[in-house]
Design a protein around this motif. Structure first.
Motif, mmCIF file in Angstrom:
data_model
loop_
_atom_site.group_PDB
_atom_site.id
_atom_site.type_symbol
_atom_site.label_atom_id
_atom_site.label_comp_id
_atom_site.label_asym_id
_atom_site.label_seq_id
_atom_site.Cartn_x
_atom_site.Cartn_y
_atom_site.Cartn_z
ATOM 1 N N LEU A 1 -22.272 17.379 -96.356
ATOM 2 C CA LEU A 1 -22.119 18.830 -96.358
ATOM 3 C C LEU A 1 -23.481 19.518 -96.212
ATOM 4 C CD1 LEU A 1 -20.185 21.172 -96.616
ATOM 5 C CD2 LEU A 1 -20.295 20.959 -99.111
ATOM 6 N N ALA A 2 -24.526 18.952 -96.822
ATOM 7 C CA ALA A 2 -25.866 19.529 -96.720
ATOM 8 C C ALA A 2 -26.363 19.507 -95.277
ATOM 9 C CB ALA A 2 -26.833 18.778 -97.625
ATOM 10 N N ARG A 3 -26.080 18.410 -94.547
ATOM 11 C CA ARG A 3 -26.487 18.346 -93.134
ATOM 12 C C ARG A 3 -25.756 19.415 -92.326
ATOM 13 N NH1 ARG A 3 -26.240 12.661 -94.186
ATOM 14 N NH2 ARG A 3 -28.330 11.727 -94.084
ATOM 15 N N SER A 4 -24.488 19.619 -92.612
ATOM 16 C CA SER A 4 -23.717 20.635 -91.883
ATOM 17 C C SER A 4 -24.267 22.032 -92.135
ATOM 18 C CB SER A 4 -22.243 20.578 -92.303
ATOM 19 O OG SER A 4 -21.687 19.312 -92.014
ATOM 20 N N LEU A 5 -24.877 22.233 -93.288
ATOM 21 C CA LEU A 5 -25.454 23.538 -93.616
ATOM 22 C C LEU A 5 -26.896 23.674 -93.136
ATOM 23 C CD1 LEU A 5 -23.965 23.889 -97.192
ATOM 24 C CD2 LEU A 5 -23.543 25.444 -95.277
ATOM 25 N N GLY B 1 -30.990 13.902 -106.418
ATOM 26 C CA GLY B 1 -30.385 14.822 -107.378
ATOM 27 C C GLY B 1 -28.911 14.544 -107.584
ATOM 28 N N ALA B 2 -28.204 14.206 -106.481
ATOM 29 C CA ALA B 2 -26.774 13.908 -106.597
ATOM 30 C C ALA B 2 -26.549 12.635 -107.411
ATOM 31 C CB ALA B 2 -26.163 13.782 -105.202
ATOM 32 N N LEU B 3 -27.373 11.617 -107.135
ATOM 33 C CA LEU B 3 -27.231 10.372 -107.885
ATOM 34 C C LEU B 3 -27.454 10.581 -109.390
ATOM 35 C CD1 LEU B 3 -29.017 7.678 -105.673
ATOM 36 C CD2 LEU B 3 -26.637 7.627 -106.428
ATOM 37 N N LEU B 4 -28.392 11.449 -109.716
ATOM 38 C CA LEU B 4 -28.787 11.630 -111.113
ATOM 39 C C LEU B 4 -28.208 12.902 -111.720
ATOM 40 C CD1 LEU B 4 -32.556 10.593 -110.792
ATOM 41 C CD2 LEU B 4 -30.640 9.189 -111.563
ATOM 42 N N HIS B 5 -27.101 13.401 -111.158
ATOM 43 C CA HIS B 5 -26.603 14.707 -111.608
ATOM 44 C C HIS B 5 -26.261 14.722 -113.102
ATOM 45 C CE1 HIS B 5 -22.850 12.555 -110.697
ATOM 46 N NE2 HIS B 5 -22.233 13.398 -111.523
ATOM 47 N N HIS C 1 -18.472 6.808 -108.801
ATOM 48 C CA HIS C 1 -18.371 8.268 -108.666
ATOM 49 C C HIS C 1 -19.666 8.865 -108.134
ATOM 50 C CE1 HIS C 1 -18.105 12.511 -109.787
ATOM 51 N NE2 HIS C 1 -19.167 12.341 -110.577
ATOM 52 N N SER C 2 -20.820 8.467 -108.690
ATOM 53 C CA SER C 2 -22.094 9.069 -108.297
ATOM 54 C C SER C 2 -22.432 8.784 -106.842
ATOM 55 C CB SER C 2 -23.226 8.570 -109.196
ATOM 56 O OG SER C 2 -23.035 9.030 -110.521
ATOM 57 N N VAL C 3 -22.134 7.562 -106.377
ATOM 58 C CA VAL C 3 -22.415 7.222 -104.976
ATOM 59 C C VAL C 3 -21.508 8.017 -104.047
ATOM 60 C CG1 VAL C 3 -22.399 5.364 -103.274
ATOM 61 C CG2 VAL C 3 -23.283 4.941 -105.570
ATOM 62 N N ARG C 4 -20.238 8.177 -104.415
ATOM 63 C CA ARG C 4 -19.309 8.939 -103.563
ATOM 64 C C ARG C 4 -19.747 10.401 -103.436
ATOM 65 N NH1 ARG C 4 -15.320 6.569 -106.586
ATOM 66 N NH2 ARG C 4 -14.765 8.588 -107.505
ATOM 67 N N VAL C 5 -20.049 11.021 -104.588
ATOM 68 C CA VAL C 5 -20.433 12.438 -104.508
ATOM 69 C C VAL C 5 -21.767 12.597 -103.789
ATOM 70 C CG1 VAL C 5 -19.076 13.163 -106.499
ATOM 71 C CG2 VAL C 5 -21.440 12.393 -106.835
ATOM 72 N N MET C 6 -22.616 11.592 -103.887
ATOM 73 C CA MET C 6 -23.879 11.656 -103.148
ATOM 74 C C MET C 6 -23.616 11.700 -101.650
ATOM 75 S SD MET C 6 -26.821 8.742 -102.777
ATOM 76 C CE MET C 6 -25.661 7.781 -101.770
ATOM 77 N N ASP C 7 -22.746 10.802 -101.147
ATOM 78 C CA ASP C 7 -22.453 10.758 -99.716
ATOM 79 C C ASP C 7 -21.816 12.061 -99.234
ATOM 80 O OD1 ASP C 7 -23.472 8.213 -99.521
ATOM 81 O OD2 ASP C 7 -21.529 7.227 -99.788
ATOM 82 N N ASP D 1 -18.555 17.744 -106.521
ATOM 83 C CA ASP D 1 -18.301 17.078 -107.804
ATOM 84 C C ASP D 1 -16.894 17.384 -108.317
ATOM 85 O OD1 ASP D 1 -19.082 15.489 -110.021
ATOM 86 O OD2 ASP D 1 -19.542 17.303 -111.168
ATOM 87 N N VAL D 2 -16.499 18.643 -108.224
ATOM 88 C CA VAL D 2 -15.152 19.025 -108.667
ATOM 89 C C VAL D 2 -14.101 18.370 -107.775
ATOM 90 C CG1 VAL D 2 -13.554 20.959 -108.918
ATOM 91 C CG2 VAL D 2 -15.918 21.168 -109.731
ATOM 92 N N TRP D 3 -14.356 18.367 -106.447
ATOM 93 C CA TRP D 3 -13.412 17.714 -105.520
ATOM 94 C C TRP D 3 -13.212 16.254 -105.906
ATOM 95 C CZ3 TRP D 3 -10.068 18.244 -101.540
ATOM 96 C CH2 TRP D 3 -9.772 17.115 -100.784
ATOM 97 N N ASP D 4 -14.306 15.510 -106.135
ATOM 98 C CA ASP D 4 -14.194 14.088 -106.451
ATOM 99 C C ASP D 4 -13.531 13.876 -107.811
ATOM 100 O OD1 ASP D 4 -15.180 11.232 -105.630
ATOM 101 O OD2 ASP D 4 -15.712 11.470 -107.760
ATOM 102 N N ALA D 5 -13.869 14.726 -108.787
ATOM 103 C CA ALA D 5 -13.289 14.574 -110.128
ATOM 104 C C ALA D 5 -11.775 14.764 -110.091
ATOM 105 C CB ALA D 5 -13.932 15.584 -111.077
#
Length: 451
Positions: free
Chosen positions: A304-308, A321-325, A293-299, A407-411
């Motif tokens: 999305l961060a690059r797009s922004l 931060g994503a890995l250690l959320h 889960h953590s690796v997926r949400v990180m990717d 995170d909500v999307w992946d959950a």
């Protein structure tokens, strides 16, 4: 006031000597004088303290030509004026060639005062010139000593790029001896680096100043050496640029050390990140989440961060931060974290502390401090109803607003022990419905366009 004057008079007739002294007094001098008429007394009377020598051309035991030679042999620099009877032009010319300052005839002693004045003035000019030459020689010797002793390479180029000075340190650094390179253009470097380095040299010759510029120069054997360069333009008395002086330091070992440090830092960062991924997987297993889960949400978060438009140098902190959320869940007891049924209000109060636990843990680790936004703020909501701080809108850090959505999307899109994953359309509808309440509306629109 009479001007003191120390005079040696080479004359065999006392009356003629006294006439000379009289004329000197008439001209405003106060002579301290001595008369001699032979070589021994003349030599004894020679001294640098003398102001002037007045000499008859011919005497029974001595003559002016011999006196001049003795004067020069002893290195005494005193104006020498010949005062004599009638002599031929050839004799006068020979006396002047031998170093006489002036001559005049005894029947024209009225000119003696002006002749002495000219001789003393010329002596003063000669002394000033000699002192200036001595100062210049001393300065040049000191400058040459400094150049020879300088540990850094020094060169001087003219406006055509030809080498005018090449220090011993430059010989050691580049391999060319001074006599091999002075008068020739600075050696070029391989074609791959020509444009940049030649531009630097051209800028030097146009009078640009460099302070610690890191560049390349070529050695005699064709190899390149990394150097740090300081330059300054040289000007003539009219202010026109006539060349450039350069000081060059060999930084080859420093560059090697920097590369080694960079390599070690890269290895260390890889080790850090691999450790963080290990922590993330361990947290996923403890929380009984879907695998990776953590690796997926990180990717997804990074995409999305690059797009922004988040800069690449900031994405490393987003990744960590994503890995250690959910690192703060290490502080939540298993009885609460792994409880199969609903949590009580008291248990929820403990669960909602996990962002604070994350802050307490990561803020003490300097390289993870910039990654705190996600672990500390990913449960904040756009409308301010989240926790632990109740932040709202853009007061919530951008990285946390991005991650919350991902995170909500992946959950919802993954199977969990307590429920099956939702269909994609249902997840999309939920996320769209929560835009402006739970999620940042602008980020939500971009995310839904990308999935």
């Amino acid at each position: 006031m009479p001007v003191p004057l120390r005079v040696l008079i080479l004359e065999d007739r006392a009356t003629d000597a006294e006439l000379m002294v009289h004329e000197l007094r008439q001209a405003g001098y106060d002579p301290d004088w001595r008369q001699v008429d032979n070589e021994a007394d003349y030599i004894e009377g020679l001294s640098q303290d003398l102001d002037i020598i007045l000499a008859d051309y011919t005497m029974p035991q001595f003559d002016a030509m011999r006196a001049l030679k003795l004067l020069h042999r002893r290195g005494v620099e005193v104006p020498f004026i010949i005062v004599t009877g009638t002599v031929g032009e050839e004799v006068v010319a020979e006396c002047m060639r031998q170093g006489a300052t002036d001559y005049l005839l005894k029947d024209r002693l009225g000119r003696l005062g002006s002749a002495v004045e000219r001789a003393l003035h010329q002596k003063l000019l000669n002394e000033e010139k000699r002192q200036a030459e001595e100062n210049l020689r001393s300065t040049n010797e000191l400058l040459q000593a400094l150049i020879n002793a300088a540990p850094l390479a020094i060169d001087i180029l003219d406006t055509q790029g030809r080498v005018k000075l090449w220090s011993p340190a430059a010989e050691r650094l580049f391999g060319w001896k001074a006599d091999e390179i002075i008068g020739r253009p600075l050696p070029s470097i391989p074609e791959a680096m020509k444009s940049r380095t030649h531009e630097q040299v051209d800028n030097e010759l146009r009078g640009m100043t460099f302070f610690g510029l890191e560049t390349h120069r070529m050695r005699k054997d064709g190899s390149l050496v990394d150097v740090q360069l300081w330059t300054s333009p040289l000007h003539d008395s009219d202010g026109e640029i006539i060349g450039s002086v350069g000081i060059l330091a060999d930084i080859t070992e420093r560059k090697k050390a920097e590369q080694q440090i960079q390599a070690l830092n890269a290895e260390l960062l890889i080790a850090y990140d691999e450790t963080l991924e290990g922590w993330a997987r361990a947290l996923d297993l403890r929380d009984q989440n879907t695998e990776d889960h953590s690796v997926r949400v990180m990717d997804l978060t990074l995409d999305l961060a690059r797009s922004l438009g988040i800069p690449e140098h900031d994405l490393v902190h987003v990744r960590r931060g994503a890995l250690l959320h959910d690192i703060g869940k290490m502080g939540v007891p298993d009885a609460i974290l792994l409880k199969p049924g609903p949590l009580t209000e008291e248990e929820w109060q403990v669960m909602r502390l996990h962002p604070v636990f994350a802050y307490d843990l990561l803020s003490n680790i300097p390289f993870l401090r910039p990654a705190l936004d996600i672990p500390f703020c990913h449960h904040e909501k756009w409308d301010g109803s989240g926790y632990p701080q109740g932040l709202s809108g853009k007061r919530i850090p951008l990285a946390a607003r991005i991650f919350t959505l991902v995170d909500v999307w992946d959950a919802l899109s993954s199977d969990r022990p307590y429920r099956k994953k939702w269909e994609k359309e249902k997840v999309v509808d939920y996320i769209r419905k929560e835009a402006g309440t739970r999620f940042d509306p602008e980020i939500t629109d971009l995310f839904l366009q990308k999935i």
